[in-house]
Structure formats: structure tokens, C-alpha cells
Scaffold this active site. Structure first.
Site, PDB file in Angstrom:
ATOM      1  N   LYS A  60      37.196  40.910  40.410  1.00  0.00           N
ATOM      2  CA  LYS A  60      35.844  40.419  40.747  1.00  0.00           C
ATOM      3  C   LYS A  60      35.706  38.927  40.561  1.00  0.00           C
ATOM      4  O   LYS A  60      34.994  38.258  41.316  1.00  0.00           O
ATOM      5  CB  LYS A  60      34.770  41.161  39.942  1.00  0.00           C
ATOM      6  CG  LYS A  60      35.005  41.243  38.443  1.00  0.00           C
ATOM      7  CD  LYS A  60      35.707  42.506  38.085  1.00  0.00           C
ATOM      8  CE  LYS A  60      36.325  42.427  36.704  1.00  0.00           C
ATOM      9  NZ  LYS A  60      36.238  43.644  35.945  1.00  0.00           N
ATOM     10  N   GLU A  85      36.667  47.354  46.571  1.00  0.00           N
ATOM     11  CA  GLU A  85      35.713  48.328  46.008  1.00  0.00           C
ATOM     12  C   GLU A  85      35.752  48.353  44.478  1.00  0.00           C
ATOM     13  O   GLU A  85      34.710  48.446  43.811  1.00  0.00           O
ATOM     14  CB  GLU A  85      36.031  49.732  46.553  1.00  0.00           C
ATOM     15  CG  GLU A  85      35.114  50.814  46.071  1.00  0.00           C
ATOM     16  CD  GLU A  85      33.666  50.637  46.540  1.00  0.00           C
ATOM     17  OE1 GLU A  85      33.412  50.773  47.734  1.00  0.00           O
ATOM     18  OE2 GLU A  85      32.801  50.352  45.678  1.00  0.00           O
ATOM     19  N   GLY A  98      37.955  51.373  33.019  1.00  0.00           N
ATOM     20  CA  GLY A  98      38.956  52.337  32.565  1.00  0.00           C
ATOM     21  C   GLY A  98      39.999  52.569  33.649  1.00  0.00           C
ATOM     22  O   GLY A  98      39.766  52.296  34.840  1.00  0.00           O
ATOM     23  N   LYS A 158      30.192  40.270  39.423  1.00  0.00           N
ATOM     24  CA  LYS A 158      29.897  41.487  40.193  1.00  0.00           C
ATOM     25  C   LYS A 158      28.564  41.354  40.938  1.00  0.00           C
ATOM     26  O   LYS A 158      28.442  41.787  42.091  1.00  0.00           O
ATOM     27  CB  LYS A 158      29.867  42.694  39.257  1.00  0.00           C
ATOM     28  CG  LYS A 158      31.232  42.999  38.661  1.00  0.00           C
ATOM     29  CD  LYS A 158      31.115  43.946  37.488  1.00  0.00           C
ATOM     30  CE  LYS A 158      32.469  44.299  36.902  1.00  0.00           C
ATOM     31  NZ  LYS A 158      32.372  44.947  35.581  1.00  0.00           N
ATOM     32  N   ALA A 177      55.246  44.329  40.198  1.00  0.00           N
ATOM     33  CA  ALA A 177      55.576  43.218  39.297  1.00  0.00           C
ATOM     34  C   ALA A 177      54.759  43.319  38.021  1.00  0.00           C
ATOM     35  O   ALA A 177      53.589  43.702  38.048  1.00  0.00           O
ATOM     36  CB  ALA A 177      55.289  41.884  39.986  1.00  0.00           C
ATOM     37  N   ARG A 182      54.793  41.264  33.757  1.00  0.00           N
ATOM     38  CA  ARG A 182      55.401  40.134  33.025  1.00  0.00           C
ATOM     39  C   ARG A 182      56.591  40.567  32.192  1.00  0.00           C
ATOM     40  O   ARG A 182      57.596  39.883  32.116  1.00  0.00           O
ATOM     41  CB  ARG A 182      54.356  39.509  32.092  1.00  0.00           C
ATOM     42  CG  ARG A 182      53.498  38.476  32.739  1.00  0.00           C
ATOM     43  CD  ARG A 182      52.465  37.986  31.781  1.00  0.00           C
ATOM     44  NE  ARG A 182      51.653  39.084  31.275  1.00  0.00           N
ATOM     45  CZ  ARG A 182      50.392  38.975  30.909  1.00  0.00           C
ATOM     46  NH1 ARG A 182      49.803  37.811  30.952  1.00  0.00           N
ATOM     47  NH2 ARG A 182      49.703  39.999  30.473  1.00  0.00           N
TER      48      ARG A 182
HETATM   49  P1  NDP Z   1      45.835  44.365  32.263  1.00  0.00           P
HETATM   50  O1  NDP Z   1      45.879  43.158  31.430  1.00  0.00           O
HETATM   51  O2  NDP Z   1      45.851  45.691  31.615  1.00  0.00           O
HETATM   52  O3  NDP Z   1      47.074  44.344  33.287  1.00  0.00           O
HETATM   53  C1  NDP Z   1      47.502  43.175  33.924  1.00  0.00           C
HETATM   54  C2  NDP Z   1      48.891  43.437  34.481  1.00  0.00           C
HETATM   55  O4  NDP Z   1      49.295  42.291  35.228  1.00  0.00           O
HETATM   56  C3  NDP Z   1      49.944  43.675  33.425  1.00  0.00           C
HETATM   57  O5  NDP Z   1      50.832  44.695  33.828  1.00  0.00           O
HETATM   58  C4  NDP Z   1      50.705  42.340  33.349  1.00  0.00           C
HETATM   59  O6  NDP Z   1      52.058  42.492  32.994  1.00  0.00           O
HETATM   60  C5  NDP Z   1      50.602  41.897  34.803  1.00  0.00           C
HETATM   61  N1  NDP Z   1      50.691  40.443  34.949  1.00  0.00           N
HETATM   62  C6  NDP Z   1      49.861  39.519  34.448  1.00  0.00           C
HETATM   63  N2  NDP Z   1      50.290  38.272  34.788  1.00  0.00           N
HETATM   64  C7  NDP Z   1      51.407  38.453  35.518  1.00  0.00           C
HETATM   65  C8  NDP Z   1      52.336  37.572  36.136  1.00  0.00           C
HETATM   66  N3  NDP Z   1      52.193  36.242  36.064  1.00  0.00           N
HETATM   67  N4  NDP Z   1      53.373  38.097  36.799  1.00  0.00           N
HETATM   68  C9  NDP Z   1      53.562  39.435  36.857  1.00  0.00           C
HETATM   69  N5  NDP Z   1      52.724  40.321  36.297  1.00  0.00           N
HETATM   70  C10 NDP Z   1      51.670  39.836  35.619  1.00  0.00           C
HETATM   71  O7  NDP Z   1      44.571  44.211  33.218  1.00  0.00           O
HETATM   72  P2  NDP Z   1      43.673  45.368  33.843  1.00  0.00           P
HETATM   73  O8  NDP Z   1      44.529  46.382  34.478  1.00  0.00           O
HETATM   74  O9  NDP Z   1      42.645  45.792  32.870  1.00  0.00           O
HETATM   75  O10 NDP Z   1      42.861  44.544  34.968  1.00  0.00           O
HETATM   76  C11 NDP Z   1      43.472  44.189  36.198  1.00  0.00           C
HETATM   77  C12 NDP Z   1      42.393  43.684  37.127  1.00  0.00           C
HETATM   78  O11 NDP Z   1      41.462  44.734  37.375  1.00  0.00           O
HETATM   79  C13 NDP Z   1      41.561  42.507  36.600  1.00  0.00           C
HETATM   80  O12 NDP Z   1      41.229  41.676  37.683  1.00  0.00           O
HETATM   81  C14 NDP Z   1      40.340  43.177  36.030  1.00  0.00           C
HETATM   82  O13 NDP Z   1      39.221  42.320  36.002  1.00  0.00           O
HETATM   83  C15 NDP Z   1      40.140  44.275  37.038  1.00  0.00           C
HETATM   84  N6  NDP Z   1      39.385  45.441  36.580  1.00  0.00           N
HETATM   85  C16 NDP Z   1      39.706  46.027  35.397  1.00  0.00           C
HETATM   86  C17 NDP Z   1      39.020  47.142  34.986  1.00  0.00           C
HETATM   87  C18 NDP Z   1      39.334  47.844  33.721  1.00  0.00           C
HETATM   88  O14 NDP Z   1      38.644  48.814  33.370  1.00  0.00           O
HETATM   89  N7  NDP Z   1      40.364  47.431  32.977  1.00  0.00           N
HETATM   90  C19 NDP Z   1      37.943  47.719  35.795  1.00  0.00           C
HETATM   91  C20 NDP Z   1      37.685  47.017  37.049  1.00  0.00           C
HETATM   92  C21 NDP Z   1      38.395  45.912  37.400  1.00  0.00           C
HETATM   93  P3  NDP Z   1      52.474  43.037  31.523  1.00  0.00           P
HETATM   94  O15 NDP Z   1      51.962  44.439  31.450  1.00  0.00           O
HETATM   95  O16 NDP Z   1      53.949  42.978  31.479  1.00  0.00           O
HETATM   96  O17 NDP Z   1      51.798  42.125  30.555  1.00  0.00           O
HETATM   97  N1  HSE Z   2      35.488  44.519  31.663  1.00  0.00           N
HETATM   98  C1  HSE Z   2      34.829  45.200  32.725  1.00  0.00           C
HETATM   99  C2  HSE Z   2      33.668  46.018  32.163  1.00  0.00           C
HETATM  100  C3  HSE Z   2      35.820  46.084  33.425  1.00  0.00           C
HETATM  101  O1  HSE Z   2      33.610  46.196  30.941  1.00  0.00           O
HETATM  102  O2  HSE Z   2      32.811  46.442  32.931  1.00  0.00           O
HETATM  103  C4  HSE Z   2      35.260  46.725  34.671  1.00  0.00           C
HETATM  104  O3  HSE Z   2      35.006  45.784  35.655  1.00  0.00           O
END
Ligand code: NDP
Ligand code: HSE
Length: 437
Positions: free
Chosen positions: A105, A129, A302, A205, A43, A45
């Protein structure tokens, strides 16, 4: 054997990375897990948005509930972020008897106690993890690898964005806002980057790490949290001159009175390995009574580094699919009925050394007033440097390093210093940790 079906919530930075790693390393992953792992549905958005992964063969939907309710899905991977919707979706997945993997987290720190209780009740796993330090397998290391130890303390650079910003300020002399925009563009920062630079993400964290290290329930609301907005480039430069690096650090320690849990910028002697962890890299130093200090280093954010941890959890869950729920590794490392109610110390009771930067008028008696205020409170000065005045200004920066003292005493001293007529701006205070023993 048929592959295990994964339902993916979110196809953004980490979701896209997870699809790529699962597809690219399918052969190795199957050899490790004993079964193939395929994303059957996902899924997001906006289904028209270009993706950084190949979604061929994945059924896409804008409705995340269609993923958690899909009868074919055996494991739900939550990578949408945020708290309320993610909590609802995971609780529903658990109620549906699905195992869950998440990188969220904030969700684990705030609602982990509830989610783990629900998962235990239903006999499913919630693996997280990727929630701490991106690709570094720190949860597994502390929960399993150090299970023979009494953990004394841990200190971690656990927010890649803050470390990236501080490193660029130091090495390239760049401004805070400009570097933060880079971290956002590179996919390191949270959707709201205030979570990074105000220390909240690191606090989430540290909440998780402290629970699995000390066997206490998750208690995010008890942490002392500071970010990096008040750190000036001059502080970074002065710290270097004194032999220190400024790092945004999560710190947890057991003492005879209770547990210290704090997140704040910290001066660390630059000869320590952890002081040389730069850019988006993370590192966690864990001191166990048997093993001594151990250091874990790697990319803290990343797409693929985080996907590495998500996929490792998937492999663990697949391996455990057939095992007895009673014999799995407990979510918080300790058996649920063995969690301790050790008190978390208020910040005023925490003891540490300090770096203070004052702006003071360049006239006789000013430094004597400051040292008198510190001396009256039993605060010893380790070093004191008066810098050159900036052209056109009649006040000068004065830098002090103190020995260890309770935070409550230092708060009182700072209040009195700020009341001096000769002190022209609020005092900047950064805590100092030697991290040697
Ligand atoms: P992004 O914003 O890049 O991705 C979020 C995704 O969720 C998008 O594909 C978005 O859709 C989708 N989404 C959001 N809301 C909805 C909804 N209501 N229904 C369906 N789909 C939805 O986030 P990240 O990938 O960066 O982060 C994801 C998680 O991982 C977070 O909890 C973050 O804290 C954690 N995290 C991130 C890290 C990083 O380096 N980025 C590292 C470690 C943890 P669309 O693309 O269409 O907008
Ligand atoms: N925003 C977070 C960071 C992503 O910069 O460490 C990884 O958890």
C-alpha cells in the site's frame, strides 16, 4: 493448458501465505482461473531462514532482479514491502511486459500514479487488492460492485494493528507497548510498527480507497494523519461511559467545497456495527447514493487472509491474460483521462464533533471559563462530565462532548483553554463521527 508461472518477490508473512494458499487450493483455483497457477521462482534475503511454506519445486534466489528478469515468469508478485526497491522492481517487471500483483500500500499510495501510467503504456496489469484491508475484497467492491453509484463517503477501520491495540487496551486493560509487541509477533504490524501506530499505514490505504471511490489521482501528501499513541486507557474508558467506542478510522467524504481525507482516532456510537469491529479485524462502511450504506468486514492482516486477496488478483490477471488491454477494469476505477481535480479540503475546513479531555484544577469558575471560551466560538456542548480526582492529585479530568464545528474554530478554542492557569496539561482531542447518514 500449461500453468501460468509466477515469480514471487518475498517469502515472509504474506509471501509464505500465498505459496500455501496456491498449493492447498490448486484444484479450485485452476477451476476458477481456467489455468493452473504455480510459483516457479522466488526471492528472499536469507535463504537459510526457515519458511512457513513448502518451497519444493520453487527456484530460490537472493537476487530479486533474477525473478523480474526471468523469461519464464508471466506474473510478478511483489511482497517484499518498502518503497524504493519495490518501485524499481515493479517498473522493471512492467518494462519486461510482466503483469504485477502487489500488497504494497505504501508503494501504491506514493507511486501508484507512475506505476499505473507505465502499466497502461506497456499493456499490463498492476493489481493491488491486498493493499487495502487484507483479505476484504474492498477494491473490487468499490471499483466494480458499486460502479453505478456516486460515493458520498466512506469510513474504515483499515489498520488491524491499531484496532488490535485499542481493543486489548479496552477489554484487557493492557498497556500499549505490550499489546503492540503481540501484534508484531503475530505478523500484523509493518516492518516498522510506527507506520501502524502513527496512522501512516491507514493513510496509505485511505489514499487508495479515496481515489477509486471519487475518481481522483492518488494524493497521499494531502491527507490529515494522526495515530493512536496519544490515546490513554482513560479515554477508552470515558468514551465507553458516554456510549462510544474509540476506533482508528480513515474517513473520506465529498462536500460541496471539496473532499475530506483524514485518518485519526474517532469516537463512534457503540450501537453502530462498525464500532463493534474488534481485534485485528477491519471493516469499511461505504455510502453510495443509490445503494445506501454498505459494510465490508474481515481480517485486515495476517498471512492467509492477505494471501486470499493476492491469489484473487492472480486469478483476475490469469483470466485477463488473453483479453484486450483497452477493455480491462481501470486501475483507479475511473478511466485515466476522466480523473477529477476536485480539491482536497485543508483540515481546518473540516467539520466534525469533538471529545475533549482536560486536566483542570478542582476550584470554582474553571468550568465557566472553559464553556465561555467554547461559547464565544459558537461551539455547543453536548455533554460535560467532571471525574473524581486521582488520589494525591489536585487536578481532575473533565470530559466534554461538543456538537459539530469547523476544525479551525476548535483549534483556536483549544489554544485558549490551554492558556488558562487552571488547566494543567495539554487538551486531548478526539473527533466524533455518528456515521449514521
Ligand atoms: P515480511 O517482512 O514478513 O516479508 C518480506 C519478505 O521480503 C521476506 O521474505 C524478505 O526476505 C523479503 N525481502 C525483503 N527485502 C528483500 C530483498 N532486498 N531481496 C529479496 N527479498 C527481500 O513482510 P510481509 O509479508 O508482512 O509484508 C509484505 C508486504 O505485504 C508489505 O508491503 C506489507 O505492507 C504488505 N501487507 C502485509 C500484511 C500483513 O498482514 N503482514 C497485510 C497486507 C499487506 P527474508 O525472509 O529472507 O528476510
Ligand atoms: N500492518 C497492517 C495492519 C497490515 O496492521 O493493518 C495489513 O495491511
Amino acid at each position: 493448458m500449461k500453468p501460468v508461472n509466477v515469480g514471487l518477490l518475498g517469502l515472509g508473512t504474506v509471501g509464505g501465505g500465498t505459496v500455501n494458499v496456491l498449493q492447498r487450493n490448486a484444484h479450485e483455483i485452476t477451476r476458477r482461473a481456467g489455468r493452473g497457477i504455480r510459483v516457479s521462482c522466488a526471492a528472499a534475503r536469507d535463504l537459510n531462514r526457515p519458511r512457513h511454506c513448502n518451497t519444493e519445486g520453487i527456484r530460490l534466489s537472493v537476487d530479486p532482479y533474477s525473478v523480474v528478469d526471468d523469461p519464464e515468469v508471466q506474473i510478478v508478485v511483489e511482497l517484499i514491502g518498502g518503497v524504493e526497491l519495490a518501485r524499481e522492481l515493479i517498473l522493471r517487471a512492467i518494462a519486461n511486459g510482466r503483469h504485477v500483483v502487489t500488497a504494497n500500500k505504501a508503494l501504491i499510495a506514493l507511486h501508484g500514479n507512475e506505476l499505473f501510467a507505465a502499466a497502461r503504456e506497456r499493456g499490463v496489469m498492476v493489481a493491488f487488492e491486498a493493499a487495502v484491508a487484507g483479505g476484504i475484497p474492498i477494491i473490487k467492491a468499490v471499483r466494480e460492485g458499486l460502479a453505478g453509484n456516486r460515493i458520498e463517503w466512506l469510513a474504515g477501520i483499515i489498520n488491524g494493528t491499531c484496532n488490535y491495540v485499542l481493543t486489548a487496551m479496552r477489554d484487557e486493560g493492557r498497556e500499549f507497548d505490550e499489546v503492540l509487541a503481540d501484534a508484531q509477533r503475530l505478523g500484523y504490524a509493518e516492518a516498522d510498527p510506527a507506520f501502524d501506530v502513527d496512522g501512516i499505514d491507514a493513510a496509505h490505504k485511505l489514499t487508495i480507497l479515496a481515489s477509486i471511490a471519487f475518481g481522483i489521482p492518488l494524493q497521499f501528501e494531502r491527507l490529515h494523519v494522526e495515530g493512536i499513541r496519544h490515546i490513554a486507557r482513560t479515554d477508552v474508558v470515558y468514551a465507553e461511559e458516554l456510549g462510544y467506542r474509540i476506533k482508528h478510522l480513515g474517513f473520506a467524504r465529498t462536500t460541496t467545497q471539496g473532499i475530506e481525507l483524514r485518518v485519526h482516532p474517532t469516537l463512534i456510537p457503540y450501537r453502530r456495527l462498525i464500532a463493534n469491529v474488534d481485534g485485528v479485524m477491519n471493516a469499511i462502511l461505504v455510502k453510495g447514493d443509490a445503494v445506501g450504506p454498505t459494510l465490508y468486514y474481515g481480517a485486515g492482516a495476517g498471512a492467509e487472509p492477505t494471501a486470499s486477496a493476492v491469489v484473487a488478483d492472480l486469478v483476475d490477471v490469469v483470466r485477463a491474460l488473453t483479453s484486450d488491454p483497452e477493455n480491462r477494469v481501470p486501475h483507479l476505477a475511473f478511466q485515466p483521462d476522466a480523473l477529477a481535480d476536485t480539491p482536497i479540503l485543508p483540515m481546518e475546513a473540516v467539520e466534525t464533533a469533538y471529545y475533549l479531555r482536560l486536566q483542570a484544577l478542582d476550584r470554582p469558575g474553571v468550568l465557566a471559563d472553559v464553556t465561555r471560551i467554547l461559547g464565544e466560538r459558537g461551539i455547543s456542548i453536548e455533554a460535560m462530565v467532571q471525574k473524581e480526582p486521582v488520589e494525591g492529585q489536585d487536578d481532575v479530568p473533565v470530559i466534554l462532548l461538543t456538537q459539530r464545528v469547523r476544525e479551525g474554530q476548535m483549534n483556536d478554542a483549544i489554544q485558549h483553554i490551554e492558556r488558562l492557569d487552571s488547566v494543567t496539561a495539554p487538551v486531548t482531542r478526539i473527533r466524533v463521527e455518528g456515521l449514521g447518514r
